[in-house]
Structures are given as structure tokens and as C-alpha cells.
Motif scaffolding. Structure first.
Motif, PDB file in Angstrom:
ATOM      1  N   SER A   1      -3.842 -70.998   0.142  1.00  0.00           N
ATOM      2  CA  SER A   1      -3.447 -72.059   1.077  1.00  0.00           C
ATOM      3  C   SER A   1      -2.707 -71.524   2.298  1.00  0.00           C
ATOM      4  O   SER A   1      -2.301 -72.290   3.170  1.00  0.00           O
ATOM      5  CB  SER A   1      -2.550 -73.076   0.360  1.00  0.00           C
TER       6      SER A   1
ATOM      7  N   ASN B   1       3.522 -69.932   2.948  1.00  0.00           N
ATOM      8  CA  ASN B   1       4.373 -71.121   2.997  1.00  0.00           C
ATOM      9  C   ASN B   1       5.749 -70.859   2.399  1.00  0.00           C
ATOM     10  O   ASN B   1       5.876 -70.137   1.404  1.00  0.00           O
ATOM     11  CB  ASN B   1       3.708 -72.266   2.224  1.00  0.00           C
TER      12      ASN B   1
ATOM     13  N   ASP C   1      -2.255 -63.362  -5.217  1.00  0.00           N
ATOM     14  CA  ASP C   1      -1.136 -64.091  -4.610  1.00  0.00           C
ATOM     15  C   ASP C   1       0.108 -63.196  -4.530  1.00  0.00           C
ATOM     16  O   ASP C   1       0.288 -62.285  -5.335  1.00  0.00           O
ATOM     17  CB  ASP C   1      -0.787 -65.339  -5.419  1.00  0.00           C
TER      18      ASP C   1
END
Length: 249
Positions: free
Chosen positions: A129, A132, A187
Motif C-alpha cells: 500500500s 505509511n 514488507d
């Protein structure tokens, strides 16, 4: 999973009030910690080093952290215990009166990470995504931004930017934010003190994490960037990388 922790005094401060660590429990599960201490004389480094060393002591004998509820319960209980220990130490030792520390602590299992947060150190995630910020700063300026009284741009140069509204060890009880995220292969999770985020843009942090550098070199380069941009504060980084099956094998 790979992890690296690195802390640097910076170019201006006489000593380092940050502390960090990566600790492994009996089942091989990782606890990553960043603490940024505050207080008169050298009480700040007492607070941050106590926070990391006590969390290490609490974590290493544990086992059966087999779900987010268990991980969050462990973090809440032990950070509350840690708060009591720090507060009592400050009351019993006049040179440490008023000491406190930020804390970001992440239990990183192969499938999820549970993060406890107090203060203005930060946790970010880089995944499918994008890049963040996971945590929200417990600062006066961030509250002014949230309430619409000032803009994010104004916050960058606000004269009271360093006023923290919540810290570990300064009161008998403390509130913490808690969040659990699903993490997958490739990740990254990064915990860092404001000595990094005040000097290095989010886009630059993302670019370094996305680069082909080895994990320890990524941490070193982020600290170098903060120092190159002034290094007025201590700088601390912990990076956790979730590996693909081929890399972990």
C-alpha cells in the motif's frame, strides 16, 4: 525476518539519550524497541536505557505469543509495569525527578506486528500500500494540526514543536496507543526517534528502505542523512524486514 537497530549521538548533543534494541524470546519472536529519553542532567538516558533493558528482561523468557490479542495484552501489561518502575525510580532518585521517555515497541511475528506507542518517536510500514506512518505523535503541535488550528506546514517550524503531551515514566499511569497490522513477505517496519524524522523526509526514508542496500547499510545511511542535514538531535533507527521464503531459506 531480519532486524537491525542503530543509534547515534548526532553532531550537536554531548551524549545520547536514545536507546533501542531487538530482542528475541524463547519461541524466536522479535520485539523491536525505540526509546527517546528526556529529563534534566542525564536523566533522559537513564529513562530510555531502563525502558529498553527492562523490556528485554521481560521479553526474553516469554513464549506462546500466538495471536494479536495475546501480543497486545503482553505489551499493555508490561509497558504499564515499566511505567511504574520508571516513575518510582524518578521519585526515589532526586537527580532523576521528572525523567521520562518515549516508547515504540513492536512484537513482530511471521504474520503480524503489534505496536505500542507513547510520545513522538514513530513507527512506519512499507508494504504493497506504500509507505505509511502507523503511529500518531503525542505532541502539542500534532493536536493543533488534528484540530485544524494550524497546517502541517506550520507544524514543521512551530516554536513549541518539541512539547510532548504523553511520555513513559512521568506520571503514575500512562495511556498508550496500540495497533496490530498484518505483514507479508517483502514488507518493512521501521521504528525511529524524532532525530530522524525531523531531518529526513518520509519520501527519503521510503527510498532508502526500497533500495538494494543491505539492511544494516540502510540504517547507517538514514542516520548519515539526518547528520548531513544538521544532526542536532540523537538519531535512532530500528528496521525489521519480512523476508521472502527464498531469502529466509
Amino acid at each position: 525476518m531480519k532486524a537491525v537497530s542503530l543509534s547515534d549521538r548526532g553532531k550537536v548533543r554531548h551524549h545520547n539519550e536514545d536507546s533501542c534494541g531487538v530482542f528475541i524470546n524463547k519461541d524466536g519472536i522479535t520485539l523491536a524497541v525505540v526509546a527517546d529519553g528526556m529529563g534534566g542532567h542525564r536523566a533522559g538516558d537513564v529513562a530510555s536505557s531502563m525502558a529498553t533493558s527492562l523490556l528485554k528482561e521481560y521479553w526474553e523468557p516469554t513464549s506462546h505469543i500466538n495471536g494479536p490479542d495475546v501480543a497486545e495484552k503482553w505489551l499493555r501489561e508490561h509497558i504499564n509495569l515499566l511505567n511504574e518502575r520508571l516513575y518510582k525510580h524518578s521519585q526515589d532518585n532526586t537527580e532523576c525527578l521528572g525523567m521520562g521517555t518515549t516508547i515504540d515497541a513492536a512484537i513482530c511475528t511471521p504474520t503480524f506486528a503489534s505496536i505500542a506507542h507513547i510520545g513522538d518517536s514513530r513507527c512506519y510500514v512499507l508494504n504493497g500500500s506504500g509507505f505509511n506512518q502507523v503511529t500518531s505523535d503525542h505532541t502539542l503541535v500534532n493536536e493543533l494540526v488534528r484540530s485544524g488550528q494550524i497546517s502541517k506546514e506550520d507544524a514543521e517550524h512551530h516554536p513549541r514543536k518539541n512539547v510532548i503531551l504523553r511520555a513513559l515514566g512521568t506520571e503514575k499511569q500512562v495511556e498508550m496507543d496500540m495497533k496490530t497490522m498484518i505483514l507479508e513477505e517483502e514488507d518493512f517496519l521501521i521504528l525511529c526517534s524524532d532525530g530522524l524524522t525531523n531531518k529526513v523526509q518520509d519520501s527519503e526514508i521510503k527510498n532508502v528502505l526500497s533500495s538494494s542496500k543491505e539492511l544494516d547499510k540502510k540504517a547507517e545511511y538514514l542516520i548519515q542523512l539526518a547528520n548531513d542535514n544538521g544532526g542536532e538531535d540523537n538519531i535512532t533507527v530500528v528496521i525489521v524486514q519480512y523476508l521472502s521464503m527464498s531469502e529466509s531459506g
